[in-house]
Design an enzyme around this catalytic site. Structure first.
Site, mmCIF file in Angstrom:
data_model
loop_
_atom_site.group_PDB
_atom_site.id
_atom_site.type_symbol
_atom_site.label_atom_id
_atom_site.label_comp_id
_atom_site.label_asym_id
_atom_site.label_seq_id
_atom_site.Cartn_x
_atom_site.Cartn_y
_atom_site.Cartn_z
ATOM 1 N N HIS A 261 0.859 -1.190 0.000
ATOM 2 C CA HIS A 261 0.000 0.000 0.000
ATOM 3 C C HIS A 261 0.887 1.230 0.000
ATOM 4 C CE1 HIS A 261 -3.213 2.733 1.134
ATOM 5 N NE2 HIS A 261 -4.042 1.787 0.713
ATOM 6 N N ASP A 317 -7.752 -5.504 0.320
ATOM 7 C CA ASP A 317 -8.200 -6.366 -0.771
ATOM 8 C C ASP A 317 -7.746 -7.808 -0.623
ATOM 9 O OD1 ASP A 317 -9.562 -4.396 -2.123
ATOM 10 O OD2 ASP A 317 -7.764 -3.697 -3.157
HETATM 11 C C1 LIG Z 1 -0.598 -0.795 -3.873
HETATM 12 C C2 LIG Z 1 0.607 -0.492 -4.719
HETATM 13 C C3 LIG Z 1 0.097 -0.058 -6.122
HETATM 14 C C4 LIG Z 1 1.430 0.618 -4.073
HETATM 15 O O1 LIG Z 1 2.321 1.067 -5.007
HETATM 16 P P1 LIG Z 1 3.560 2.035 -4.713
HETATM 17 O O2 LIG Z 1 3.423 2.732 -3.418
HETATM 18 O O3 LIG Z 1 3.732 2.833 -5.943
HETATM 19 O O4 LIG Z 1 4.745 1.016 -4.510
HETATM 20 P P2 LIG Z 1 5.583 0.335 -5.676
HETATM 21 O O5 LIG Z 1 4.676 -0.367 -6.623
HETATM 22 O O6 LIG Z 1 6.507 1.365 -6.244
HETATM 23 O O7 LIG Z 1 6.445 -0.719 -4.849
HETATM 24 C C5 LIG Z 1 7.575 -0.392 -4.048
HETATM 25 C C6 LIG Z 1 8.445 -1.646 -3.913
HETATM 26 O O8 LIG Z 1 7.704 -2.662 -3.223
HETATM 27 C C7 LIG Z 1 7.476 -3.801 -4.068
HETATM 28 N N1 LIG Z 1 6.095 -4.214 -3.947
HETATM 29 C C8 LIG Z 1 5.028 -3.409 -3.713
HETATM 30 N N2 LIG Z 1 3.901 -4.129 -3.713
HETATM 31 C C9 LIG Z 1 4.277 -5.400 -3.931
HETATM 32 C C10 LIG Z 1 3.547 -6.605 -4.053
HETATM 33 N N3 LIG Z 1 2.196 -6.609 -3.946
HETATM 34 N N4 LIG Z 1 4.201 -7.728 -4.307
HETATM 35 C C11 LIG Z 1 5.542 -7.724 -4.437
HETATM 36 N N5 LIG Z 1 6.300 -6.621 -4.342
HETATM 37 C C12 LIG Z 1 5.662 -5.465 -4.091
HETATM 38 C C13 LIG Z 1 7.748 -3.295 -5.486
HETATM 39 O O9 LIG Z 1 8.136 -4.337 -6.344
HETATM 40 C C14 LIG Z 1 8.830 -2.262 -5.250
HETATM 41 O O10 LIG Z 1 10.041 -2.962 -5.082
HETATM 42 P P3 LIG Z 1 11.444 -2.336 -5.542
HETATM 43 O O11 LIG Z 1 11.657 -1.156 -4.615
HETATM 44 O O12 LIG Z 1 12.428 -3.434 -5.327
HETATM 45 O O13 LIG Z 1 11.280 -1.944 -6.976
HETATM 46 C C15 LIG Z 1 1.496 -1.748 -4.858
HETATM 47 O O14 LIG Z 1 1.877 -2.183 -3.579
HETATM 48 C C16 LIG Z 1 0.807 -2.850 -5.617
HETATM 49 O O15 LIG Z 1 0.821 -2.863 -6.861
HETATM 50 N N6 LIG Z 1 0.165 -3.835 -4.892
HETATM 51 C C17 LIG Z 1 -0.547 -4.882 -5.527
HETATM 52 C C18 LIG Z 1 -1.897 -4.362 -6.018
HETATM 53 C C19 LIG Z 1 -2.864 -4.126 -4.884
HETATM 54 O O16 LIG Z 1 -3.019 -4.943 -3.991
HETATM 55 N N7 LIG Z 1 -3.552 -2.980 -4.948
HETATM 56 C C20 LIG Z 1 -4.577 -2.615 -3.990
HETATM 57 C C21 LIG Z 1 -4.151 -1.446 -3.133
HETATM 58 S S1 LIG Z 1 -5.366 -1.148 -1.886
#
Ligand SMILES: CC(C)(COP(=O)(O)OP(=O)(O)OC[C@H]1O[C@@H](n2cnc3c(N)ncnc32)[C@H](O)[C@@H]1OP(=O)(O)O)[C@@H](O)C(=O)NCCC(=O)NCCS
Length: 380
Positions: A261, A317
């Site tokens: 998140h 979720d």
């Molecule tokens: C929610 C979300 C979009 C947040 O995104 P964000 O703050 O932009 O964080 P990032 O996507 O840049 O991730 C940061 C790091 O954590 C890792 N990470 C984040 N969520 C992850 C996940 N669900 N699984 C594996 N790795 C994850 C990323 O790969 C990244 O790693 P790195 O620094 O080595 O590149 C992201 O965690 C995600 O895509 N989660 C899965 C989708 C989800 O459950 N969404 C519902 C949100 S309520």
């Protein structure tokens, strides 16, 4: 502010002052108007939470009775809306239908938006209430069944299940559904809420703002993660295969849905409540298969994150899809259910935006070409 700063995804940028929602991402706490999500989940219901969000305080008995009554008499869909639901292209996603319905409902209202003080969007509650009826009706028609008119003696969540299934849910299921709506009703400056506020800041109508917010929620990085969690559970197939699946996903740099998140660096407090619901429903229905797989996914994922020192935990979720599944709700309705709950928060933010409005107008950092000469078509 003269200095030009750039934050991709607006991370860390404060775009407004707000009294509605406080999220303590480090500690994993969430409050609506100062009330913790645990207390609201335990003691409140969707109607009272909607009142809290729209009026900024908990209602007294008289206030909740009349508000509740207003919400309940708005549940039934007009024949024109029912025709729209019935005739909407069959291949379209129900989120597209919801967006259209909100715009259509707007036609029934005389808007007073020129002056924030006379704004009447708190009085026209059909744009909040009828999303649930539309989602239920869409599902009925999709299954080739008839529309079930709403009941006024049920909570918002229980009535939704009743209209979708054609049978009254038991008390526990009704409570779970209603509490899921409470838990999704508000969450600060997420993408859809920000969208709603940007549109409201132009003094457009609350219907236009809500319809834009629904469009924003439709995207898979916002709504939709719980749908993909269930797809993941189906792919894994069994508890004993979960660890290998997670390890392979992470080794291949794939994200595990329902984890992580932007704000929470601890387990999402709503995920903790959802997990309890999932366990209890699983026991009542004698089917703990999804719960068992999810717990194994969580365990393996957390072990891998601990090795790397990363604070990535389950979000709301992660367990909600499993809960909806056991309530007999198909995956395609997960994001529409999010919308029919979050609409309360969107409206609260639209009202707050109007109280001290300034149109949103950020800048972009220009990284394009320098000025250049126009070349006539025949010389290109
Ligand atoms: C929610 C979300 C979009 C947040 O995104 P964000 O703050 O932009 O964080 P990032 O996507 O840049 O991730 C940061 C790091 O954590 C890792 N990470 C984040 N969520 C992850 C996940 N669900 N699984 C594996 N790795 C994850 C990323 O790969 C990244 O790693 P790195 O620094 O080595 O590149 C992201 O965690 C995600 O895509 N989660 C899965 C989708 C989800 O459950 N969404 C519902 C949100 S309520």
């Amino acid at each position: 502010m003269t200095e030009t700063t750039y934050a991709k995804g607006l991370e860390g940028v404060v775009a407004a002052e707000s009294e509605i929602c406080r999220i303590d991402g480090e500690q994993g706490r969430l409050y609506y108007l100062g009330y913790s999500i645990q207390d609201l989940a335990r003691y409140s219901d969707f109607e009272e939470t909607t009142y809290l969000l729209l009026y900024g305080k908990l209602p007294n008995r008289g206030e909740i009775e009349s508000f509740s009554k207003r919400m309940r008499i708005s549940r039934d869909l007009a024949p024109e809306i029912l025709d729209m639901v019935r005739n909407f292209p069959k291949e379209a996603h129900p989120m597209e239908l919801l967006q259209s319905v909100v715009s259509y409902l707007s036609g029934y209202v005389q808007h007073k938006i020129q002056h924030s003080a006379t704004c009447n969007c708190r009085d026209t509650l059909h744009q909040v209430v009828q999303l649930a009826s539309v989602v239920a009706a869409w599902q009925r028609f999709h299954e080739g069944k008839d529309y079930i008119p709403p009941r006024q003696d049920l909570s918002h969540g229980a009535n939704f299940l009743y209209m979708m299934r054609g049978e009254e849910p038991d008390e526990y299921e009704g409570k779970v559904m209603d509490t899921c709506l409470v838990m999704h009703a508000e969450h600060g400056f997420n993408a859809s809420t920000f969208t709603a506020r940007v549109v409201a800041s132009t003094l457009s109508t609350c219907y236009c703002s809500i319809s834009a917010a629904i469009g924003s929620l439709y995207g898979s990085l916002h709504g939709g993660a719980n749908e993909r969690v269930i797809t993941m559970v189906e792919k894994i197939g069994g508890k004993d295969k979960a660890a290998a699946w997670v390890n392979q996903a992470l080794d291949n740099k794939r994200k595990v849905m329902g984890m992580g998140h932007r704000v929470y660096k601890a387990k999402d407090p709503r995920a903790i409540i959802m997990e309890e619901f999932l366990l209890e429903l699983s026991k009542r229905k004698n089917d703990t298969s999804s719960y068992d797989i999810l717990k194994e996914v969580e365990k393996t994922f957390r072990e891998r994150m601990e090795e790397k020192g990363k604070s990535i935990y389950p979000n709301v979720d992660f367990f909600s899809g499993g809960v909806y599944n056991l309530l007999g709700i198909p995956k395609i309705l997960f994001t529409p259910i999010f919308a029919m709950s979050r609409v309360a928060g969107w409206l609260a933010h639209i009202l707050e935006q109007r109280r001290d409005n300034r149109i949103y107008r950020p800048k972009s950092l220009y990284v394009g070409r320098d000025a250049r000469e126009y070349v006539p078509l025949e010389k290109r």
